[in-house]
Write a protein that holds these residues in place. Structure first.
Motif, mmCIF file in Angstrom:
data_model
loop_
_atom_site.group_PDB
_atom_site.id
_atom_site.type_symbol
_atom_site.label_atom_id
_atom_site.label_comp_id
_atom_site.label_asym_id
_atom_site.label_seq_id
_atom_site.Cartn_x
_atom_site.Cartn_y
_atom_site.Cartn_z
ATOM 1 N N GLU A 123 0.813 -1.321 0.007
ATOM 2 C CA GLU A 123 -0.063 -0.028 0.010
ATOM 3 C C GLU A 123 0.663 1.421 -0.087
ATOM 4 O OE1 GLU A 123 -2.381 0.365 3.543
ATOM 5 O OE2 GLU A 123 -2.605 -2.085 3.468
ATOM 6 N N SER A 124 0.292 2.273 -0.677
ATOM 7 C CA SER A 124 1.230 3.585 -0.527
ATOM 8 C C SER A 124 0.617 4.337 0.564
ATOM 9 C CB SER A 124 0.670 4.399 -1.688
ATOM 10 O OG SER A 124 1.309 5.614 -1.937
ATOM 11 N N ALA A 125 1.578 5.003 1.251
ATOM 12 C CA ALA A 125 1.305 5.622 2.538
ATOM 13 C C ALA A 125 2.203 6.890 2.664
ATOM 14 C CB ALA A 125 1.878 4.565 3.750
ATOM 15 N N ARG A 126 2.094 7.855 3.659
ATOM 16 C CA ARG A 126 2.685 8.886 4.028
ATOM 17 C C ARG A 126 3.379 8.735 5.265
ATOM 18 N NH1 ARG A 126 3.284 11.905 -0.265
ATOM 19 N NH2 ARG A 126 4.603 13.378 0.903
ATOM 20 N N LEU A 127 4.738 8.712 5.601
ATOM 21 C CA LEU A 127 5.428 8.467 6.566
ATOM 22 C C LEU A 127 6.548 9.696 6.925
ATOM 23 C CD1 LEU A 127 6.552 4.714 6.179
ATOM 24 C CD2 LEU A 127 4.550 5.508 7.513
ATOM 25 N N PRO A 128 6.822 9.786 8.160
ATOM 26 C CA PRO A 128 7.780 10.842 8.474
ATOM 27 C C PRO A 128 9.007 10.613 7.868
ATOM 28 C CG PRO A 128 6.976 9.764 10.425
ATOM 29 C CD PRO A 128 6.162 9.035 9.354
ATOM 30 N N ILE A 129 9.766 11.656 7.248
ATOM 31 C CA ILE A 129 11.353 11.162 6.604
ATOM 32 C C ILE A 129 11.995 10.622 8.012
ATOM 33 C CG2 ILE A 129 13.199 12.381 5.919
ATOM 34 C CD1 ILE A 129 11.527 14.219 4.284
ATOM 35 N N PRO A 130 12.675 9.425 7.642
ATOM 36 C CA PRO A 130 13.739 8.958 8.970
ATOM 37 C C PRO A 130 14.836 9.870 9.153
ATOM 38 C CG PRO A 130 13.682 7.688 6.766
ATOM 39 C CD PRO A 130 12.743 8.690 6.384
ATOM 40 N N GLU A 131 15.012 9.769 10.499
ATOM 41 C CA GLU A 131 16.465 10.524 10.764
ATOM 42 C C GLU A 131 17.419 9.586 11.005
ATOM 43 O OE1 GLU A 131 15.807 12.367 14.727
ATOM 44 O OE2 GLU A 131 13.836 13.385 13.981
ATOM 45 N N ALA A 132 18.645 10.055 10.350
ATOM 46 C CA ALA A 132 20.010 9.245 10.513
ATOM 47 C C ALA A 132 20.525 9.554 11.801
ATOM 48 C CB ALA A 132 20.930 10.045 9.472
ATOM 49 N N GLN A 133 20.666 8.343 12.456
ATOM 50 C CA GLN A 133 21.634 7.949 13.692
ATOM 51 C C GLN A 133 22.876 8.442 13.559
ATOM 52 O OE1 GLN A 133 19.312 7.700 16.416
ATOM 53 N NE2 GLN A 133 17.643 8.058 14.708
ATOM 54 N N PRO A 134 23.777 8.192 14.455
ATOM 55 C CA PRO A 134 25.337 8.577 14.408
ATOM 56 C C PRO A 134 25.606 7.253 13.516
ATOM 57 C CG PRO A 134 24.607 8.892 16.592
ATOM 58 C CD PRO A 134 23.065 8.480 15.949
ATOM 59 N N GLY A 135 26.793 7.670 12.559
ATOM 60 C CA GLY A 135 27.228 6.537 11.646
ATOM 61 C C GLY A 135 26.362 6.450 10.358
#
Ligand SMILES: NC(=O)c1ccc[n+]([C@@H]2O[C@H](COP(=O)([O-])OP(=O)(O)OC[C@H]3O[C@@H](n4cnc5c(N)ncnc54)[C@H](OP(=O)(O)O)[C@@H]3O)[C@@H](O)[C@H]2O)c1
Length: 300
Positions: free
Chosen positions: A16-28
């Protein structure tokens, strides 16, 4: 951002198509703007729930191992650099406009190599290379059987086994015989035609699985290894060695070698179709049907 999720296991219709928050890059990690995501056979297996009993996922879950992308920010690569790689096999996240991934899983896309081809390299290339080098550790002069050698993994295994100086016997569909000889196979068998009955193999590198592969494995030399990436098991009864399952691992160093091999023209990576992310269900149907002659790529 736009992403393709599953909220349950099932057929292609559960995508299914969905709207999700843009992920945040963790350290590394780096945040990537995805330009191309390859569809691997494993994506369909994760979607269907094949691994649910021992590696359950939480929903909504974004599938997709293989991406080629532009770096937005984070650690390890400067913004704007074009990278490709295989994401964490459990976490995944490639079927989306953005994904965060450890920098150590990625490599810069060499030269002018296009995003679609770069995405098509990652999991298949890593698996083929690693089965040759880490799985059976092919030595010069050894005879190696590779099954499904015209497939995405198999063609990389064939290349790297030849690079190591092996005599490579390829077991493929009848329709693939000429094409795999053109890729450098020393000998070709039609899978399903029974045992070779000739010179035995030092090792078997399998990407197909099943009884037909088992019938070829009887011709393994004592001490030889049968390494398989396939989820269809090879029946072990009567074989000189037990088939061992091989699991690919992400590797930036291996990706750099693969990228160079492709950009130099030493390995051809066919892309069958580039489809919009919204056509993911059809992309899964095509991959499950087989016979596409190359990777299906999703373009967000
Ligand atoms: N364990 C791991 O870490 C790992 C990593 C990557 C892939 N894999 C698995 O490895 C397998 C191969 O992956 P792939 O990406 O290379 O798939 P692929 O591109 O579809 O290649 C499979 C090849 O095998 C051929 N083939 C399939 N069934 C056959 C049969 N019964 N007889 C003869 N040839 C047959 C296919 O021909 P057609 O195209 O004509 O069907 C194709 O050439 C999949 O099961 C995948 O899930 C495992």
């Amino acid at each position: 951002m736009k992403a393709i999720v599953i909220n349950r296991h099932g057929g292609p219709e559960v995508l299914e198509s969905a709207r999700l928050p843009i992920p945040e890059a963790q350290p590394g990690e780096v945040l990537l703007r995805v330009a191309a995501a390859a569809v691997n056979p494993a994506d369909c297996k994760w979607r269907a729930g094949m691994f649910q009993a021992f590696m359950p996922v939480s929903f909504p879950h974004v599938l997709g191992y293989d991406v080629a992308a532009e770096v937005v920010g984070g650690d390890g690569f400067a913004p704007g650099i074009r990278v490709f790689g295989m994401l964490d096999p459990i976490r995944k996240g490639g079927y989306a406009e953005y994904v965060a991934a450890p920098a150590e899983f990625l490599a810069e896309i060499p030269g002018t190599l296009d995003f679609a081809t770069a995405a098509a390299i990652a999991t298949a290339g890593l698996t083929g290379l690693q089965m040759v080098e880490r799985g059976v550790n092919v030595q010069p002069g050894q005879s190696v059987l590779i099954t499904g050698a015209l497939g995405a993994v198999g063609r990389f295994a064939l290349h790297f086994a030849k690079e190591r100086g092996a005599y490579v016997v390829c077991a493929v569909r009848a329709a693939h015989r000429d094409a795999v000889m053109a890729l450098g196979a020393d000998m070709v068998l039609t899978l399903g035609e029974g045992p070779l009955g000739g010179a035995p193999f030092d090792h078997v590198i399998d990407t197909v699985g099943g009884e037909a592969v088992g019938r070829l494995c009887v011709d393994l030399k004592p001490g030889g290894r049968i390494v398989t990436a396939a989820t269809t098991p090879i029946p072990a009864d009567g074989l000189p060695a037990s088939p061992e399952f091989f699991a690919v691992t992400p590797s930036s160093g291996d990706l750099q070698r693969l990228g160079q091999a492709v950009v130099s023209g030493a390995i051809e990576v066919p892309v069958a179709q580039i489809m919009p992310l919204d056509q993911v269900a059809e992309a899964h149907r095509l991959v499950e049907q087989g016979g596409q002659g190359g990777k299906i790529i999703l373009a967000p």
